[in-house]
Design a protein around this motif. Structure first.
Motif, PDB file in Angstrom:
ATOM      1  N   GLU A  14      51.146  34.621  17.609  1.00 32.32           N
ATOM      2  CA  GLU A  14      50.980  33.112  17.592  1.00 32.32           C
ATOM      3  C   GLU A  14      51.741  32.709  16.183  1.00 32.32           C
ATOM      4  N   ARG A  50      56.464  39.669  22.972  1.00 27.30           N
ATOM      5  CA  ARG A  50      55.585  39.360  24.631  1.00 27.30           C
ATOM      6  C   ARG A  50      55.976  37.749  24.684  1.00 27.30           C
ATOM      7  N   SER A  51      56.515  37.864  26.165  1.00 26.34           N
ATOM      8  CA  SER A  51      57.126  36.622  26.625  1.00 26.34           C
ATOM      9  C   SER A  51      56.186  35.430  26.633  1.00 26.34           C
ATOM     10  N   GLU A  52      54.840  35.657  26.557  1.00 33.45           N
ATOM     11  CA  GLU A  52      54.086  34.477  26.473  1.00 33.45           C
ATOM     12  C   GLU A  52      53.992  33.958  25.011  1.00 33.45           C
ATOM     13  N   TYR A  53      54.383  34.564  24.058  1.00 36.43           N
ATOM     14  CA  TYR A  53      54.628  33.947  22.539  1.00 36.43           C
ATOM     15  C   TYR A  53      55.878  33.146  22.715  1.00 36.43           C
ATOM     16  N   SER A  55      57.100  31.153  25.178  1.00 33.82           N
ATOM     17  CA  SER A  55      56.713  29.781  25.508  1.00 33.82           C
ATOM     18  C   SER A  55      55.785  28.965  24.598  1.00 33.82           C
ATOM     19  N   LEU A  56      54.870  29.519  23.863  1.00 34.45           N
ATOM     20  CA  LEU A  56      53.926  29.262  23.052  1.00 34.45           C
ATOM     21  C   LEU A  56      54.579  28.728  21.927  1.00 34.45           C
ATOM     22  N   LYS A 261      48.801  26.553  17.039  1.00 30.07           N
ATOM     23  CA  LYS A 261      48.197  26.147  18.746  1.00 30.07           C
ATOM     24  C   LYS A 261      46.829  25.816  18.483  1.00 30.07           C
TER      25      LYS A 261
END
Ligand code: GLU
Length: 318
Positions: A14, A50-53, A55-56, A261
């Motif tokens: 993050e 990691r792909s979720e990071y 978009s975050l 976040k």
């Protein structure tokens, strides 16, 4: 010359205040010179990305008021904007460097390199690689390759003084061969190294200004040596101070300091975060709440801080 700058995060966690600090300054540099902002995702290492990071990260940047003109979500003339999609470009460059005799296979294990470098008779200059495989007799090199030994590829650095001027940290001088040694451009697991990918990308994306954390100041001469080998123009470099936690170590997930976040979820306003970062950068006399776009007029390379930032418990956002 039209300014082209970039923010090039690695999506391995993050976003924390240190990453946001770099992002803000890279963005301010571009926006204050009517340039083009590129967002490039440095997901070179499949094990750490990691792909979720991704978009975050984009959400966090937008929340901070930072936008981009080219990037993975909006494309652009220099795409793809994810390193994981640029494998062929790195490989083509490596092939060209091979033809020029500027890269060679290195069969040393990590421990072999470390043993030699830290041996008592070593010059103690912090040289990262003693050049063992640079001097391997060609027949032996062929034999190792035929035996299928694992190897990484190293770039043959020049043995001469290399000078560069960082627009924040001033003029620097180094002899790469004597002080750092040949560096890795492709790891033994086939993953291209950051030093190679960043130069290929910045060169092909016509980046004119590289604004990033001071941890990469001593990667800069390696990258300049690559630009020179590839006969590409060298961009301007602006390194910005690092952010440290209370324990004196570089800010990371380890620290309990809330990331972007979390701050967002806690109801903190982006102006408060931007104000704190602008103050750290030396652009504001104190951490006043301010929108990123209102800080553009305050941006001045001459005002930028060089002192590292040390977070302590008295730090307040707002
Ligand atoms: N991807 C690197 C990082 O996230 C930054 C590389 C660069 O700006 O040259 O630390």
């Amino acid at each position: 010359m039209k300014v082209r700058g970039r923010f090039a995060p690695s999506p391995s966690g993050e976003m924390h205040l240190g990453n946001a600090f770099t992002a803000l300054l890279a963005w301010l540099q571009v926006r204050s010179s009517n340039g083009t902002m590129v967002l490039r995702i440095e997901d070179l290492d499949p094990q750490r990305s990691r792909s979720e990071y991704v978009s975050l990260l984009m959400q966090d940047l937008r929340w901070l008021g930072l936008d981009w003109d080219e990037g993975p979500d909006i494309s652009g003339p220099f795409g793809p904007y994810e390193q994981s999609q640029r494998w062929d470009l790195y490989e083509d460059t490596l092939n060209w460097l091979k033809i020029k005799g500027l890269v060679y296979p290195c069969f040393c294990s990590r421990s072999e390199v470390q043993n030699v470098v830290s041996a008592p008779h070593d010059t103690g200059s912090g040289r990262e690689y003693p050049g063992t495989c640079r001097h391997l007799p060609p027949a032996l090199r062929e034999r190792y390759l035929e035996e299928g030994r694992r190897y990484c590829l190293r770039f043959r650095v020049p043995d001469r003084e290399l000078r560069f001027t960082d627009l924040n940290f001033g003029s620097q001088i180094i002899n790469l061969e004597q002080e750092q040694g040949d560096f890795i451009v492709r790891r033994s697991d086939g993953v291209h190294a950051y030093q190679l990918a960043v130069v290929v990308d910045d060169a092909l994306m016509d980046i004119t200004h590289v604004v990033r954390g001071a941890d990469l100041l001593w990667s800069t001469p390696k990258q300049i040596a690559l630009y020179e080998a590839l006969k590409r123009p060298v961009p301007a470099f602006v390194h910005i101070p690092l952010v440290y936690g209370e324990d004196g170590r570089r800010l990371s997930k380890r620290h309990q300091v809330p990331g972007i976040k979390t701050l967002r979820e806690q109801g903190i306003k982006p102006e408060q975060v931007v104000g704190l970062l602008g103050y750290w950068a030396g652009l504001l006399p104190k951490p006043l709440a301010i929108l990123a776009r209102d800080l553009i007029q305050e941006f001045d390379l001459n005002k930028l801080a060089v002192q590292p930032v040390r977070l302590d418990s008295s730090m307040k956002i707002g």
